[in-house]
Write an enzyme that holds these catalytic residues in place. Structure first.
Site, PDB file in Angstrom:
ATOM      1  N   LEU A  87      17.272  10.123   2.672  1.00 23.61           N
ATOM      2  CA  LEU A  87      17.638   9.277   1.549  1.00 23.61           C
ATOM      3  C   LEU A  87      18.901   8.481   1.872  1.00 23.61           C
ATOM      4  O   LEU A  87      19.910   9.046   2.265  1.00 23.61           O
ATOM      5  CB  LEU A  87      17.879  10.128   0.299  1.00 23.61           C
ATOM      6  N   ASP A 143      11.218  -6.405  13.315  1.00 20.00           N
ATOM      7  CA  ASP A 143      11.420  -6.950  11.969  1.00 20.00           C
ATOM      8  C   ASP A 143      12.804  -6.573  11.454  1.00 20.00           C
ATOM      9  O   ASP A 143      12.955  -6.125  10.311  1.00 20.00           O
ATOM     10  CB  ASP A 143      10.328  -6.449  11.024  1.00 20.00           C
ATOM     11  N   ASP A 158      11.818   1.151   8.218  1.00 22.00           N
ATOM     12  CA  ASP A 158      10.608   0.324   8.239  1.00 22.00           C
ATOM     13  C   ASP A 158      10.167  -0.019   9.663  1.00 22.00           C
ATOM     14  O   ASP A 158      10.354  -1.143  10.143  1.00 22.00           O
ATOM     15  CB  ASP A 158      10.809  -0.959   7.429  1.00 22.00           C
ATOM     16  N   THR A 193       9.617 -11.451   9.779  1.00 14.51           N
ATOM     17  CA  THR A 193       9.912 -12.190   8.553  1.00 14.51           C
ATOM     18  C   THR A 193      10.404 -13.580   8.949  1.00 14.51           C
ATOM     19  O   THR A 193      11.256 -13.692   9.838  1.00 14.51           O
ATOM     20  CB  THR A 193      10.987 -11.440   7.745  1.00 14.51           C
ATOM     21  N   LYS A 234      16.106  -7.075   9.711  1.00 17.89           N
ATOM     22  CA  LYS A 234      16.606  -7.954   8.657  1.00 17.89           C
ATOM     23  C   LYS A 234      17.410  -7.095   7.686  1.00 17.89           C
ATOM     24  O   LYS A 234      17.292  -5.853   7.691  1.00 17.89           O
ATOM     25  CB  LYS A 234      15.446  -8.641   7.926  1.00 17.89           C
ATOM     26  N   ASN A 236      15.786  -4.194   5.795  1.00 14.44           N
ATOM     27  CA  ASN A 236      15.379  -3.014   6.549  1.00 14.44           C
ATOM     28  C   ASN A 236      16.566  -2.229   7.101  1.00 14.44           C
ATOM     29  O   ASN A 236      16.394  -1.352   7.949  1.00 14.44           O
ATOM     30  CB  ASN A 236      14.437  -3.415   7.692  1.00 14.44           C
ATOM     31  N   LYS A 245       7.833   8.561   0.795  1.00 17.95           N
ATOM     32  CA  LYS A 245       6.970   7.383   0.939  1.00 17.95           C
ATOM     33  C   LYS A 245       5.527   7.827   0.791  1.00 17.95           C
ATOM     34  O   LYS A 245       5.033   8.643   1.570  1.00 17.95           O
ATOM     35  CB  LYS A 245       7.185   6.721   2.306  1.00 17.95           C
ATOM     36  N   TYR A 270       0.818  -1.217   0.000  1.00 21.38           N
ATOM     37  CA  TYR A 270       0.000   0.000   0.000  1.00 21.38           C
ATOM     38  C   TYR A 270       0.854   1.270   0.000  1.00 21.38           C
ATOM     39  O   TYR A 270       0.391   2.347   0.355  1.00 21.38           O
ATOM     40  CB  TYR A 270      -0.959   0.012   1.200  1.00 21.38           C
TER      41      TYR A 270
END
Length: 288
Positions: free
Chosen positions: A111, A155, A173, A202, A157, A160, A60, A41
């Site tokens: 960024l 999360d 994230d 994940t 990983k 991210n 975003k 989304y």
């Protein structure tokens, strides 16, 4: 979510410790460039501020209709509030502005020009020990900062973890993050309200405690994720892999993983101390 075309005032620092200027932004203030990533989304695009000094950011864009339809408002607000809470640490991606129009919500983010850490692991296969130390120290510093502010990422990983133009870590994230102070306040206000316990994370990096019946995360969930990342940086693959998610979860629960030949001894010792289970046993052990 209220629909409005007005931008939300946020703070922009000009480099001076005492000077803070309130600036309003809208999507019209930016030139939109290439797409950097896409989610279910949301879309992240490279944008450049039309006004001097023409800095570049990651924009975003989140689809309001989808958020409402899929009941994702909670996660959108969590990400915004978490980034505000963590502002100031060099290892956390920075949120500069948020605003909205009738169709979308917008987050203007720092960024990270060199993209995901995973891209570099795939490119090189694995990192030399000095490089692994360089990234492990930065990730750990950011994780400790998160926890000091009552935030659990949940999360962690390589996807991210972004790298900026100097190849330094920027964790991103936070849509599934947990704000411990907020959770505690909600429980205090309404103890009868059932706590939300759903699978978060994940599969390759999820900790055993998330796989327990309570599915309740804690700061140790992030240290588990950190251990998996450190293993992958040095081995070129995650520690837990299997043909199916079920088999992978069984390996995680039983701590079944193997170090490849040549894995540095000190790093092995650290990984073994991180990949430990705080999950209660499935059944009580019989006394000897």
């Amino acid at each position: 979510m209220t629909q409005t075309t007005a931008s939300r005032p946020t703070r922009e620092r000009d480099g001076s410790a005492s000077s803070v200027t309130l600036i309003r932004k809208t999507v019209g203030d930016f030139t939109v460039g290439e797409t950097l990533g896409e989610g279910s989304y949301s879309t992240v695009s490279l944008v450049t501020d039309k006004h001097p000094p023409h800095r570049s950011y990651a924009l975003k864009m989140l689809d309001k209709d989808h958020i409402k339809r899929e009941k994702k408002t909670k996660y959108v607000l969590i990400e915004r509030d978490t980034l505000k809470t963590l502002d100031g640490h060099p290892g956390i991606v920075r949120l500069y502005w948020t605003f909205q129009d009738q169709r979308s919500l917008y987050y203007v983010l720092e960024l990270a020009k060199n993209g995901e850490l995973l891209k570099w692991i795939k490119k090189f296969g694995s990192f030399h020990l000095p490089s692994a130390r360089f990234y492990a120290a930065q990730i750990l510093s950011a994780v400790e900062h998160m926890h000091s502010k009552g935030v659990i990422h949940r999360d962690l990983k390589p996807e991210n973890i972004l790298l900026d133009d100097k190849m330094r870590v920027k964790i991103t994230d936070f849509g599934t993050a947990k704000l411990q102070t907020t959770a505690a306040k909600e429980e205090e206000e309404d103890p009868s309200k059932p706590r939300s316990r759903s699978f978060v994370g994940t599969p390759e990096y999820v900790s055993p405690e998330i796989l327990s019946e309570k599915k309740e995360s804690s700061p140790s969930s992030d240290y588990w994720g950190f251990g998996c990342i450190l293993f992958q940086i040095l081995a070129g693959r995650p520690p837990f892999q299997a043909r199916t998610e079920y088999l992978m979860f069984q390996k995680i629960i039983n701590l079944e993983y193997e170090f490849p030949l040549g894995f540095p001894p000190d790093a092995k010792d650290l990984v073994e101390k991180l990949l430990v289970s705080s999950r209660p046993p499935l059944s009580p052990r019989r006394p000897r």
